[in-house]
Motif scaffolding. Structure first.
Motif, PDB file in Angstrom:
ATOM      1  N   VAL A  25       5.260  -3.444  -1.834  1.00 25.57           N
ATOM      2  CA  VAL A  25       5.457  -4.539  -0.477  1.00 25.57           C
ATOM      3  C   VAL A  25       6.840  -4.670  -0.266  1.00 25.57           C
ATOM      4  O   VAL A  25       7.562  -5.269  -0.987  1.00 25.57           O
ATOM      5  N   LEU A  26       6.991  -4.223   1.073  1.00 28.41           N
ATOM      6  CA  LEU A  26       8.718  -4.136   1.565  1.00 28.41           C
ATOM      7  C   LEU A  26       8.771  -5.570   1.589  1.00 28.41           C
ATOM      8  O   LEU A  26      10.043  -5.810   1.357  1.00 28.41           O
ATOM      9  N   GLY A  27       7.901  -6.077   2.593  1.00 28.27           N
ATOM     10  CA  GLY A  27       8.189  -7.506   2.856  1.00 28.27           C
ATOM     11  C   GLY A  27       6.982  -8.314   3.230  1.00 28.27           C
ATOM     12  O   GLY A  27       5.946  -7.961   3.320  1.00 28.27           O
ATOM     13  N   MET A 179       3.976  -6.253   4.775  1.00 30.24           N
ATOM     14  CA  MET A 179       4.619  -4.705   5.276  1.00 30.24           C
ATOM     15  C   MET A 179       4.565  -3.975   3.828  1.00 30.24           C
ATOM     16  O   MET A 179       5.345  -4.007   2.854  1.00 30.24           O
ATOM     17  N   VAL A 180       3.645  -2.770   3.891  1.00 25.66           N
ATOM     18  CA  VAL A 180       3.254  -2.134   2.612  1.00 25.66           C
ATOM     19  C   VAL A 180       3.791  -0.818   2.875  1.00 25.66           C
ATOM     20  O   VAL A 180       3.518   0.060   4.011  1.00 25.66           O
ATOM     21  N   HIS A 181       3.999  -0.037   1.760  1.00 23.34           N
ATOM     22  CA  HIS A 181       4.408   1.246   1.870  1.00 23.34           C
ATOM     23  C   HIS A 181       3.530   2.034   0.723  1.00 23.34           C
ATOM     24  O   HIS A 181       3.383   1.690  -0.146  1.00 23.34           O
ATOM     25  N   LEU A 182       2.780   2.989   1.569  1.00 25.78           N
ATOM     26  CA  LEU A 182       1.656   3.449   0.641  1.00 25.78           C
ATOM     27  C   LEU A 182       1.590   5.001   0.871  1.00 25.78           C
ATOM     28  O   LEU A 182       0.634   5.820   1.377  1.00 25.78           O
ATOM     29  N   PRO A 183       2.650   5.660   0.326  1.00 27.38           N
ATOM     30  CA  PRO A 183       2.786   7.016   0.167  1.00 27.38           C
ATOM     31  C   PRO A 183       1.841   7.847  -0.466  1.00 27.38           C
ATOM     32  O   PRO A 183       1.246   8.776  -0.023  1.00 27.38           O
ATOM     33  N   ALA A 184       1.393   7.090  -1.551  1.00 20.20           N
ATOM     34  CA  ALA A 184       0.382   7.996  -2.427  1.00 20.20           C
ATOM     35  C   ALA A 184      -1.035   8.060  -2.125  1.00 20.20           C
ATOM     36  O   ALA A 184      -1.574   9.137  -2.088  1.00 20.20           O
ATOM     37  N   LEU A 185      -1.418   6.858  -1.507  1.00 24.47           N
ATOM     38  CA  LEU A 185      -2.877   7.053  -0.815  1.00 24.47           C
ATOM     39  C   LEU A 185      -2.389   7.837   0.301  1.00 24.47           C
ATOM     40  O   LEU A 185      -3.813   8.338   0.399  1.00 24.47           O
ATOM     41  N   ALA A 186      -1.365   8.046   0.993  1.00 23.16           N
ATOM     42  CA  ALA A 186      -1.591   8.911   2.115  1.00 23.16           C
ATOM     43  C   ALA A 186      -1.656  10.147   1.631  1.00 23.16           C
ATOM     44  O   ALA A 186      -2.423  11.132   2.233  1.00 23.16           O
TER      45      ALA A 186
END
Lengths: 354, 169
Positions: A25-27, A179-186
């Motif tokens: 969670v970035l923010g 604001m979420v960063h979801l690179p692995a799910l991608a």
């Protein structure tokens, strides 16, 4: 060279600090839409009425003095590059940079509180925190709201709640988002499923810069859709629960990526991204964001060591057009921006891996 | 790619499952995906917002007596075009349009959240009393009489405050 101070001065606290669950969670943001009683909403208000609202707000910094130091800006007096910088930092909406007469902004020193005046509503109170802090952000927004209401009466209806220009915001006037960063799910092609299931709980998924914006670098904003018929606490709780589920899913996916069979492929992908960013001579925003997302994943997975975690949040804002132009102190044609962007990233990666 | 179940439609739902470190992939068309189901990806939270999706009313079918807001002059056509209201009174003026719209947007038409501290102090206390009454009922249901007694005292205190406020008025 041009980095260091110039860059650092341009960062809001939500970008500089990591925050709880900051690897995903970035923010967190909570915004409240409010209007003053007996004055037409900004879309319809005449010049005198709009001016009255703006003038009423010039003293808001005193009302909120217990919460820190604030600066008041008349948007008409902020130059267009500075306005764009505020958008890139998520402190104002793109709409707030247009037709700026009588529009205002009250910004706290650390840039965790921003209040837009005469945007779609008289007031848009916004709290921005790093990491996963929905409840904390709501509590602060609630407090700001009480302090303002103690001085000026709001447009409120017993049945419909806080009255807003757009019926989508009526009731609580609240939009809470993470604001979420979801690179692995991608990487595992799970993104659309996870995000689709989110919408079934009455939440909305948007791109990096909110409504209508594209998603860059596997970064998404998740927020509540409805504002009427639920208490603020319920909305906060729902978003927190769903976010916790998303965090768990992303962690599970990340775990999978570093298991023995996957590890080589993950390392290869992360290191290739790093290689491009460390050596590219020109690069566009979209490609840069995708590679940065991958590099940040590499840091979180322990594949890339001695790199600063901040680089994603910092660079995702600083490689935007207005920030590049601010750093150079002049307006730049797109091809120049691509060149400068690549050089900025190279330099940041070097200084971060000291 | 064709759906691996019906082998007729184009597969548009792609499922990657990881169970005990075994990765399996499956590809279905929309229809089969719905029938197969179970792609929740471990998200199991009661769908408390299910009421959103009920009663999708088409708005604008009601006859209008008022064509523009007496306070801000916004017309019904303006409102429908820009989907924004001009002032607080518009909510009253255009209520025949707005109420179905609110139900459609929010699945609700009544605010239950925060009430302004200063200007609506009375409403705020009334809501608090209502919430406490609900809690009281729950406490009685689970035979938590200690809690129930505490809640009852709290309700009484708030009610006497309300009475004092009415006297002041």
């Amino acid at each position: 060279m041009f980095l260091g101070d110039t860059l650092d001065k341009n960062l809001s606290s939500w970008m500089k600090k990591e925050g709880p669950e900051g690897d995903i969670v970035l923010g967190t943001r909570v915004r409240l839409a409010r209007n003053f009683a007996k004055i037409p909403f900004p879309g319809v208000a005449n010049k005198e009425q709009a001016k009255k609202v703006l003038d009423n707000c010039t003293k808001l910094d005193e009302v909120l003095s217990g919460l820190g130091k604030f600066t008041f800006y008349k948007m008409a007096e902020v130059d267009s590059l500075e306005r764009q910088l505020l958008v890139e930092k998520h402190l104002i909406s793109p709409a707030h940079t247009e037709a700026t007469a009588y529009k205002g902004l009250l910004l706290s020193e650390s840039e965790d509180i921003s209040i837009m005046i005469n945007e779609e509503d008289h007031l848009r109170i916004q709290v921005l925190y790093p990491g996963f802090q929905i409840e904390e952000a709501w509590r602060l927004a609630d407090r700001i709201d009480d302090l303002i209401e103690a001085k000026q009466e709001y447009a409120f209806d017993n049945a419909l709640g806080y009255l807003t220009s757009c019926p989508t915001n009526v009731g609580t006037g609240m939009r809470a988002s993470v604001m979420v960063h979801l690179p692995a799910l991608a990487k595992l092609n799970q993104l659309s499923q996870v995000l689709n299931s989110v919408t079934q709980f009455g939440l909305v998924v948007r791109g990096l810069y909110g409504e209508g914006s594209e998603s860059y670098g596997n970064i998404f904003q998740i927020s509540n859709q409805v504002s009427l018929g639920h208490t603020e606490e319920d909305i906060v709780e729902l978003l927190a629960k769903i976010t916790a589920q998303i965090i768990a899913s992303e962690r599970q996916a990340r775990q999978f990526l570093i298991q023995s069979e996957q590890r080589l492929a993950s390392e290869d992908s992360v290191c290739r991204s790093y290689g491009i960013l460390a050596h590219a001579r020109k690069i566009g925003t979209k490609e840069a964001m995708e590679l940065l997302s991958n590099v940040r994943l590499g840091i979180d997975l322990g594949i890339l060591k001695n790199l600063d975690k901040k680089i994603l949040k910092e660079l995702m804002v600083c490689i935007r057009a207005a920030h590049l132009q601010k750093i150079m102190g002049q307006s730049l044609p797109p091809e120049e921006r691509d060149r400068l962007r690549a050089s900025l990233i190279r330099e940041r990666l070097q200084s971060a891996s000291a | 790619m064709l759906c691996e179940r019906c082998e007729q439609e184009v597969a548009s739902v792609h499922v990657t499952k990881i169970i005990n470190n075994q990765k399996t992939e499956a590809h279905f068309c929309q229809k089969c995906a719905k029938e197969v189901g179970g792609f929740g990806f471990g998200i199991e939270i009661p769908n408390i917002f299910s009421s959103f999706f009920e009663q999708p009313k088409i708005w604008g079918t009601t006859a209008h007596k008022v064509s523009s807001c007496p306070t801000c002059n916004l017309s019904v056509d303006d409102f429908r075009r820009i989907n924004q209201l001009g002032c607080s009174d518009c909510y009253q003026t255009f209520r025949t349009d707005i109420h179905p719209l609110l139900r459609r947007l929010h699945g609700a038409s009544r605010h239950v959240g925060k009430v302004p501290l200063k200007s609506h102090a009375k409403t705020r206390i009334e809501r608090q009393v209502q919430q406490l009454r609900d809690q009281l009922q729950q406490a009685i249901d689970v035979e938590n009489y200690e809690e129930a007694a505490r809640l009852r005292d709290e309700i009484r205190a708030l009610e006497s405050r309300l009475q004092n406020m009415e006297v002041d008025e």
